[in-house]
Scaffold this motif. Structure first.
Motif, PDB file in Angstrom:
ATOM      1  N   GLU A 237       0.867  -1.382   0.050  1.00 40.27           N
ATOM      2  CA  GLU A 237      -0.058   0.013   0.063  1.00 40.27           C
ATOM      3  C   GLU A 237       0.829   1.133   0.118  1.00 40.27           C
ATOM      4  O   GLU A 237       0.527   2.172  -0.788  1.00 40.27           O
ATOM      5  N   ALA A 238       1.909   1.241   0.737  1.00 36.56           N
ATOM      6  CA  ALA A 238       2.907   2.369   0.716  1.00 36.56           C
ATOM      7  C   ALA A 238       3.419   2.563  -0.708  1.00 36.56           C
ATOM      8  O   ALA A 238       3.560   3.643  -1.278  1.00 36.56           O
ATOM      9  N   VAL A 239       3.881   1.609  -1.399  1.00 30.50           N
ATOM     10  CA  VAL A 239       4.585   1.798  -2.457  1.00 30.50           C
ATOM     11  C   VAL A 239       3.478   2.310  -3.633  1.00 30.50           C
ATOM     12  O   VAL A 239       3.682   3.447  -4.283  1.00 30.50           O
ATOM     13  N   TYR A 248       4.853   8.193 -10.290  1.00 32.91           N
ATOM     14  CA  TYR A 248       5.937   7.134 -10.877  1.00 32.91           C
ATOM     15  C   TYR A 248       5.181   5.947 -11.835  1.00 32.91           C
ATOM     16  O   TYR A 248       3.900   6.045 -11.645  1.00 32.91           O
ATOM     17  N   PRO A 249       5.675   5.567 -12.940  1.00 30.49           N
ATOM     18  CA  PRO A 249       4.863   4.750 -13.973  1.00 30.49           C
ATOM     19  C   PRO A 249       4.544   3.304 -13.204  1.00 30.49           C
ATOM     20  O   PRO A 249       5.062   2.914 -12.472  1.00 30.49           O
ATOM     21  N   ASP A 256      12.666  -0.938  -8.815  1.00 31.39           N
ATOM     22  CA  ASP A 256      12.117   0.297  -9.391  1.00 31.39           C
ATOM     23  C   ASP A 256      12.590   1.532  -8.382  1.00 31.39           C
ATOM     24  O   ASP A 256      12.646   1.157  -7.423  1.00 31.39           O
ATOM     25  N   GLU A 257      12.626   2.560  -8.948  1.00 26.70           N
ATOM     26  CA  GLU A 257      13.049   3.714  -7.996  1.00 26.70           C
ATOM     27  C   GLU A 257      11.882   3.912  -6.790  1.00 26.70           C
ATOM     28  O   GLU A 257      12.315   3.952  -5.616  1.00 26.70           O
ATOM     29  N   CYS A 258      10.781   3.563  -7.177  1.00 22.82           N
ATOM     30  CA  CYS A 258       9.606   3.844  -6.236  1.00 22.82           C
ATOM     31  C   CYS A 258       9.878   3.010  -4.749  1.00 22.82           C
ATOM     32  O   CYS A 258       9.576   3.551  -3.629  1.00 22.82           O
ATOM     33  N   PRO A 259      10.089   1.557  -5.065  1.00 22.68           N
ATOM     34  CA  PRO A 259       9.944   0.902  -3.915  1.00 22.68           C
ATOM     35  C   PRO A 259      11.290   1.139  -3.315  1.00 22.68           C
ATOM     36  O   PRO A 259      11.149   0.888  -1.698  1.00 22.68           O
TER      37      PRO A 259
END
Length: 421
Positions: A237-239, A248-249, A256-259
């Protein structure tokens, strides 16, 4: 409940803070009243946790006000939530919550000599701690020289302090500025909170570099603002929350950068309970961060709230209302958000505003802004809520001081101990 060490622990006592995102089953509270040792339960931000406090106190009453259990409620104000608590549950029969809330935000006064003494008492221990940090200062320092330099800066740029929290933040800001040779890198017109945030960025930057991430200060501030306002309960949920708000895409993939950024946030401000994210403290510094983000990216905080779940939205509104006490422009921005998104933000605001220290002023300003922009329905709703608050028994001249207090609910035999955030 989290047990602690240090000032909250006394021989023979189990003490700790009640987890906000812990189990919701009332049966979980039974363990507090069936243990072999006396227990002190501390509930922070009690004004925003009314349902949880009600469940806890009902369990307490079911055990006939167990004299081995003491409950300390910490709040930013003793407003309508306090009176509702006292009226909803028959607390008086066991003698709790019957006394006037204990005020812990008394004015510091204007005695300059007394203020200098307080600065000195705070600066010494803080200087010793800062010099001993693993990162270390940017130049050789001993605690005495750091303390002298910071006290000189405070004397040259005095700032009135209304509370002990402001006093501590002022001293910390002066100490951190003295640690940095590049003092002109702190934003022009800086407040002590600005200085604390600037030094916080140094730690963010080191953590980002270790994770192989290249993220600008403004984008990192937005990420920390999301973390401060929302409380996802799982990493997934946080990601997804971070990906949506920072654009983020999709779909987000491992690596990926986001996680990776989400993991940095989770590690940097670990939660105090079962939530995925914790948040930065003290709340005055968080308020300053939110105000900076709102100025840098107008509308971003509104997007954070409107895209969240109902529960997260209410939590975020509460935090923004609290932040607006020290950042008036942030309070004004939140009112504009309500006018722009009444279907999503008006009800949470009307629900949570009674938890603040000055709900009447906030609602009056909302009504004025709504009328000025032709939103008569919003103005009428604000007026109705204001009238309801005025009719409450707690809103009397004699209780005016209590509106800016922090409330303590305890057994008559409980020690008069306070806690400052």
């Amino acid at each position: 409940m989290r047990t602690g060490e240090g000032p909250w622990s006394q021989p023979g006592w189990i003490t700790g803070f009640l987890a906000e995102h812990g189990p919701q089953d009332p049966e979980e509270h039974r363990k507090f009243f069936t243990g072999a040792f006396p227990t002190l339960i501390v509930v922070d931000y009690a004004e925003a946790r009314q349902e949880q406090v009600h469940r806890l106190l009902r369990s307490f009453l079911a055990h006939h006000g167990d004299p081995q259990v003491r409950i300390l409620l910490l709040a930013r104000s003793a407003g309508v939530w306090w009176e509702q608590l006292r009226s909803d549950i028959d607390l008086s029969r066991v003698g709790i919550c019957a006394r006037r809330p204990l005020e812990l935000t008394e004015p510091l006064g204007s005695d300059s000599h007394g203020l200098e003494e307080r600065y000195e008492r705070i600066a010494g221990p803080l200087a010793e701690h800062l010099v001993s940090l693993p990162a270390g200062p940017s130049r050789p320092y001993t605690p005495p020289t750091l303390k002298v330099e910071a006290l000189a800066a405070l004397a040259a740029r005095p700032r009135p302090c209304r509370t002990y929290l402001e006093l501590h933040v002022n001293v910390l800001g002066a100490l951190l500025r003295s640690l940095d040779l590049r003092g002109n890198t702190v934003p022009v017109g800086e407040t002590p909170e600005d200085v604390v945030l600037w030094h916080e960025w140094k730690y963010w930057k080191a953590a980002l570099e270790e994770a192989g991430l290249h993220i600008s200060p403004a984008r990192m501030r937005q990420a920390v603002a999301v973390q401060a306002l929302l409380s996802p309960t799982t990493g997934t949920e946080a990601v997804s929350t971070l990906a949506r708000l920072l654009c983020y895409p999709f779909p987000v993939r491992d690596g990926d950068e986001c996680p990776r950024l989400e993991q940095v946030l989770a590690d940097f401000y670990p939660p105090s309970d079962l939530a995925r994210w914790g948040s930065m403290h003290p709340h005055a510094v968080t308020a300053r961060l939110l105000a900076i983000v709102d100025r840098e990216a107008p509308g971003f905080l509104h997007r954070v709230l409107t895209g969240a779940s109902d529960q997260q939205r209410l939590s975020g509104v509460r935090k923004l209302l609290r932040a607006g006490d020290s950042e008036p422009l942030l309070a004004n921005s939140l009112r504009h958000g309500v006018i722009g998104h009444p279907d999503l933000l008006l009800d949470p605001i009307l629900h949570a505003v009674g938890e603040t220290g000055k709900p009447q002023l906030w609602l009056t300003a909302l009504g004025q802004q709504a009328r000025a922009t032709g939103n008569a329905d919003i103005a009428a709703a604000a007026d109705r809520r204001a009238r309801a608050l005025r009719s409450s028994a707690w809103l009397t001249p004699s209780n005016g001081d209590a509106l800016s207090s922090r409330a303590s609910g305890r057994l008559p035999s409980s020690p008069s101990r306070g806690h400052h955030r």
